[in-house]
Scaffold this motif. Structure first.
Motif, mmCIF file in Angstrom:
data_model
loop_
_atom_site.group_PDB
_atom_site.id
_atom_site.type_symbol
_atom_site.label_atom_id
_atom_site.label_comp_id
_atom_site.label_asym_id
_atom_site.label_seq_id
_atom_site.Cartn_x
_atom_site.Cartn_y
_atom_site.Cartn_z
ATOM 1 N N GLY A 161 0.311 -1.456 -0.134
ATOM 2 C CA GLY A 161 0.501 0.132 -0.217
ATOM 3 C C GLY A 161 0.999 0.958 -0.118
ATOM 4 N N ARG A 162 2.489 1.476 0.308
ATOM 5 C CA ARG A 162 3.054 2.622 0.254
ATOM 6 C C ARG A 162 3.434 3.016 -0.846
ATOM 7 N N SER A 163 3.042 2.053 -2.346
ATOM 8 C CA SER A 163 3.292 2.782 -3.652
ATOM 9 C C SER A 163 2.314 2.821 -4.254
ATOM 10 N N ARG A 164 1.035 2.714 -3.401
ATOM 11 C CA ARG A 164 -0.718 3.731 -3.915
ATOM 12 C C ARG A 164 -1.141 4.579 -3.573
ATOM 13 N N ARG A 165 0.009 5.104 -2.166
ATOM 14 C CA ARG A 165 -0.367 6.077 -1.353
ATOM 15 C C ARG A 165 0.186 7.449 -2.081
ATOM 16 N N TYR A 166 1.363 6.739 -2.388
ATOM 17 C CA TYR A 166 1.872 7.851 -3.906
ATOM 18 C C TYR A 166 1.623 8.236 -4.983
ATOM 19 N N ASN A 167 0.319 7.386 -5.485
ATOM 20 C CA ASN A 167 -0.155 7.844 -6.744
ATOM 21 C C ASN A 167 1.192 6.424 -8.079
ATOM 22 N N PHE A 168 1.809 5.568 -7.891
ATOM 23 C CA PHE A 168 2.606 5.450 -8.676
ATOM 24 C C PHE A 168 3.212 3.935 -7.976
ATOM 25 N N THR A 169 3.242 3.668 -8.771
ATOM 26 C CA THR A 169 3.630 1.991 -8.380
ATOM 27 C C THR A 169 4.939 1.103 -9.400
ATOM 28 N N THR A 170 5.484 0.379 -8.747
ATOM 29 C CA THR A 170 6.739 -0.052 -8.863
ATOM 30 C C THR A 170 6.602 -1.627 -9.337
ATOM 31 N N ASP A 171 7.516 -2.069 -10.122
ATOM 32 C CA ASP A 171 7.990 -3.417 -10.100
ATOM 33 C C ASP A 171 8.416 -3.568 -8.891
ATOM 34 N N ALA A 172 9.323 -3.386 -8.252
ATOM 35 C CA ALA A 172 9.761 -3.398 -6.928
ATOM 36 C C ALA A 172 8.677 -3.666 -5.848
ATOM 37 N N GLY A 173 8.094 -3.188 -5.743
ATOM 38 C CA GLY A 173 7.087 -2.771 -5.352
ATOM 39 C C GLY A 173 5.964 -4.180 -5.011
ATOM 40 N N HIS A 174 5.865 -4.134 -6.262
ATOM 41 C CA HIS A 174 4.581 -5.211 -6.420
ATOM 42 C C HIS A 174 4.882 -6.766 -5.799
ATOM 43 N N ARG A 175 6.094 -7.167 -6.244
ATOM 44 C CA ARG A 175 7.008 -8.351 -5.850
ATOM 45 C C ARG A 175 6.737 -7.989 -3.833
ATOM 46 N N PHE A 176 7.678 -7.340 -3.827
ATOM 47 C CA PHE A 176 7.806 -6.982 -2.554
ATOM 48 C C PHE A 176 6.591 -7.378 -1.573
ATOM 49 N N GLU A 177 5.563 -6.497 -1.759
ATOM 50 C CA GLU A 177 4.282 -6.892 -0.726
ATOM 51 C C GLU A 177 3.772 -7.935 -1.159
ATOM 52 N N ARG A 178 3.842 -8.567 -1.694
ATOM 53 C CA ARG A 178 3.459 -10.326 -2.643
ATOM 54 C C ARG A 178 4.308 -11.572 -1.343
ATOM 55 N N GLY A 179 5.866 -10.381 -1.313
ATOM 56 C CA GLY A 179 6.512 -11.857 -0.661
ATOM 57 C C GLY A 179 7.890 -12.255 -1.644
ATOM 58 N N VAL A 180 9.189 -12.082 -0.974
ATOM 59 C CA VAL A 180 10.151 -12.504 -1.905
ATOM 60 C C VAL A 180 10.960 -13.448 -1.461
ATOM 61 N N ASP A 181 11.465 -14.054 -1.765
ATOM 62 C CA ASP A 181 12.225 -15.351 -1.610
ATOM 63 C C ASP A 181 14.029 -14.697 -0.402
ATOM 64 N N PRO A 182 13.258 -14.919 0.731
ATOM 65 C CA PRO A 182 14.500 -14.183 1.836
ATOM 66 C C PRO A 182 16.035 -14.573 1.577
#
Length: 809
Positions: A354-375
């Motif tokens: 929800g952080r990127s949408r708060r600033y009215n844009f989206t990024t490929d990185a944010g799209h992946r991190f908010e769903r979960g990236v293999d740590p």
């Protein structure tokens, strides 16, 4: 997510064609939204090398080129491209080649065929092509320059690998592990049994011992942070053509070599990363939550303000990056950059969501991190990025600084085989369940009838038993489900004939010349204040728009919105209605199957009439709709039950032209003309007529009852009485109905009203004459004059007692 099929097959190459692969992915939950060829069909284009370039003798902007196309003798080709020069390798269309039609938007467009011809007196034996002419891109600034290692005479489709399919997947939020080419290939391997080529990232040789101090002050923001310094990087190095091509087929344009490398690894393995200009970082980096008043200029040029709910990466002086979303402009790499810091981290999904949408844009990185990236693979992917940097841009790599603070727990999930079979709807064995888990790479322990599965680090979606059941049928294949019709006891629910459903009301209103509208239950809070008098409407926590922030407690605002929409389109006559729920606070409501605690949700029926009472016609004079028109419509809806119209007030309606509707003494709604101030506020030329009714009150209806044909004739008597102006029609009819007449009076009708301009005779100022026709009938005996006179006398006496009226004359 878009990617080329050829890239996927480098990791897993099942023995199925493109169509079958797309069907497999879709049926396993990864919907293939689009599958299109990487290039349109064309033939006769090969790799050509320009041997020499001479100016055209008869044209300033044309060149005469000698081209080796692998056909034996060099070809003479006239070319107008500005970038043509000796030594280039470019696409060369031979005579007879069929190129894509220039305008491929027209249906049935034919290919453009290259013919032997003359241009300004010089014979041209082919054509040198740009990317636009081959429909590979919109770039038409010059010839498409090929790699110097391209083989002369090789088919251009083979050289550029154009016989490829671009797959676009529409992934649901739970499929975070499929947001990379390797992730999709891992699923394809599990579904088909084809071998999976796992990535092997060789550790890069460390050339120096320099590290950048990094402090992770917020473990709830960043669970793992990995980074390293790479010195003496050539940021002006060109991105290899193969990488540019793959990024383009993923829908990503080439920027610079370093940015392209970061994007490439993200598309390939799903690990977003960021590259800082090391020399622009002050002292070190701190991973923390933002602070009120801090701001950051991002790489996209916008400046944002952060607070304690936004994660940041900061140095000793300022915020340098939005954690997991986008880097800052101050530490961005440029052509002058020589030393870089490469970062790959695990950001908690809930800290990024929800952080990127708060600033009215989206990024490929944010799209992946908010769903979960293999740590578990941050360091492995960091090695991949470093290797590509060294191979393309050169440099010297330092040691990896890896800080592991808090990783997601991998709680075991139990799968009961019996329950899996019951939920899926077909028999499954324990061996099948175990086979599915092995194919998916899920560690498990087994006991009779039960599997305990430990989710791997890349699966954030395996949390409950139903998640594992979904995996079982997804891998076994939904097509294996038997075509068994459902078996259930059907008990039809027949509505009593004494009740009317919403569809009956809809048909009645349509017969009355109203059109149905369907509107959102979310409305402008202004409507609630002004038209419903609701000072505390139920507000939405996350409204889709600012003018849809409250739940409606009245349907009138929606109908006025429909009227304004129609008037803006030059409509002159509007008659609309809506049947829907309204939402009001009510502490007496408790949780139930269709209710929410503290919220009443009754059904309402509302209507609006505007413009002419009738459509324009020759048989009736044109007149505006008035209160009595909608009064008649309402009476039709309630018929045969009587409706009483009582003067009242409503926030939306004209104070002197509004009535409360009562049936059997209970309020059931309001009807009237829109308030003049709201007509002006909503910019309406004329005030519409409105009504809003309780749909539950419209549901009961009287069933027809057999009545024998009357044996005697009815008798009619006309009675004229003098009454004051305060006596209403409803009061007059009620007084007659309550008179002691032994059930003889069958019907009453007010058929005349007379009020002279100047009082005369026995009429005083303010009085008027009301004429009523009485129908009298006794089914058992014939009425005599004496009995009829007695009934009329009783009626007159009752009217005199209750209303103070007197017989005229």
């Amino acid at each position: 997510m878009q990617f080329p099929e050829s890239w996927l097959r480098e990791f897993c190459n099942p023995a199925i064609d493109s169509a079958a692969l797309a069907e497999l992915l879709t049926m396993s939950g990864m919907e293939v939204e689009d599958a299109r060829p990487a290039a349109p069909p064309f033939t006769g284009v090969v790799v050509g090398e320009v041997l020499s370039v001479e100016r055209h003798p008869n044209a300033d902007r044309l060149s005469v080129c000698r081209v080796d196309a692998g056909t034996g003798a060099p070809l003479t080709i006239v070319c107008g491209a500005p970038n043509v020069r000796a030594g280039l390798k470019v696409p060369c269309a031979l005579v007879g080649a069929a190129l894509p039609p220039p305008d491929d938007t027209q249906a049935g467009a034919k290919p453009f065929v290259i013919k032997l011809g003359q241009l300004r007196g010089v014979e041209s034996q082919g054509m040198l092509c740009s990317a636009r002419e081959l429909k590979l891109s919109d770039d038409h600034g010059g010839l498409l320059v090929l790699d110097a290692a391209a083989i002369v005479g090789q088919n251009i489709r083979e050289h550029l690998k154009l016989d490829d399919t671009l797959l676009t997947l529409k992934l649901t939020p739970n499929l975070a592990h499929c947001l990379s080419v390797y992730g999709v290939a891992r699923e394809v391997s599990a579904l088909t049994g084809a071998p999976l080529r796992s990535p092997s990232a060789a550790v890069v040789e460390v050339s120096h011992a320099a590290t950048l101090p990094v402090t992770v002050a917020a473990p709830d923001l960043c669970g793992r942070f990995s980074g390293r310094i790479v010195r003496n990087v050539d940021t002006r190095a060109a991105t290899p053509a193969w990488m540019v091509d793959r990024l383009a087929r993923c829908g990503q344009r080439s920027v610079t070599a370093l940015v392209d490398i970061s994007n490439y690894v993200m598309f390939e393995y799903g690990q977003p990363s960021h590259i800082f200009d090391l020399d622009k970082i002050h002292d070190g980096l701190t991973v923390r939550w933002g602070r009120a008043g801090e701001s950051l200029k991002l790489l996209n040029g916008s400046t944002v303000e952060v607070d304690a709910r936004v994660g940041v990466i900061a140095d000793a002086q300022a915020v340098e990056s939005l954690a997991g979303i986008m880097g800052g402009d101050a530490t961005a790499v440029s052509d002058e950059t020589r030393n870089v810091y490469v970062e790959a981290a695990f950001w908690w999904p809930e800290a990024v969501a929800g952080r990127s949408r708060r600033y009215n844009f989206t990024t490929d990185a944010g799209h992946r991190f908010e769903r979960g990236v293999d740590p578990a693979l941050t360091t492995t992917h960091l090695e991949c990025i470093t290797r590509l940097i060294l191979d393309i841009c050169g440099g010297e790599a330092g040691p990896v600084d890896d800080q592991v603070l808090r990783l997601p727990p991998r709680d075991p999930v139990t799968l009961r085989v019996e329950r899996a079979a019951r939920v899926i709807g077909m028999p499954v064995t324990q061996a099948q369940c175990e086979g599915v888990m092995r194919r998916l790479g899920l560690a498990f322990t087994s006991e009779p009838g039960r599997l305990t599965v430990t989710p791997p680090s890349w699966r954030f979606d395996l949390q409950i038993e139903e998640d594992l059941i979904e995996e079982v049928i997804r891998v076994l294949g939904y097509q294996s489900l038997p075509d068994t019709p459902p078996l259930a006891a059907l008990a039809p629910r027949v509505r009593s004939e004494s009740r009317r459903g919403p569809d009956t009301l809809r048909h009645q209103l349509a017969a009355l010349d109203y059109q149905e509208t369907i509107n959102f239950s979310f409305v402008d809070e202004r409507w609630e204040h002004e038209l419903a008098g609701n000072a505390d409407p139920i507000r939405l926590v996350n409204p889709m728009a600012s003018h849809m922030a409250a739940m409606r407690s009245s349907l009138l605002g929606s109908l006025i919105g429909v009227l304004r929409l129609n008037l803006a389109r030059k409509a002159t006559r509007v008659r609309v209605f809506e049947i829907g729920r309204v939402f009001m606070r009510d502490a007496s409501v408790v949780d139930g199957d269709s209710s929410v605690a503290g919220v009443a949700q009754p059904m309402r029926l509302a209507g609006l009439a505007y413009g002419g009472a009738e459509s324009l016609q020759w048989g009736a004079k044109d007149r505006a709709v008035d209160f009595f028109d909608i009064k008649g419509d309402i009476e039709v809806l309630f018929a045969p039950r009587a409706v009483r119209f009582v003067p009242a007030e409503h926030p939306a309606m004209h104070p002197g032209r509004c009535a409360r509707l009562e049936v059997d003494g209970l309020p059931v709604g309001f009807a009237g003309e829109l308030h003049p101030k709201w007509r002006q506020a909503y910019e309406l030329p004329v005030a519409p007529l409105l009504f809003e009714l309780d749909a539950a009150a419209l549901s009961p209806r009287d069933l027809p009852v057999y009545v024998p044909v009357q044996r005697h004739q009815s008798v009619w008597r006309d009675v004229s009485v003098i009454a004051g102006a305060a006596v209403t029609h409803a009061a007059l009819m009620q007084a007659i109905a309550d008179a002691q007449h032994g059930g003889v009076i069958r019907s009453t009708c007010l058929f005349d009203i007379y009020q002279p301009a100047v009082p005369s005779g026995d009429m005083r100022p303010g009085e008027r004459s009301l004429s009523v026709r009485l129908e009298l009938l006794d089914d058992q005996v014939t009425l005599t004059d004496e009995r009829i006179d007695a009934v009329v006398a009783d009626v007159l006496a009752a009217l005199g007692r209750r209303l103070g009226v007197r017989l005229r004359g």
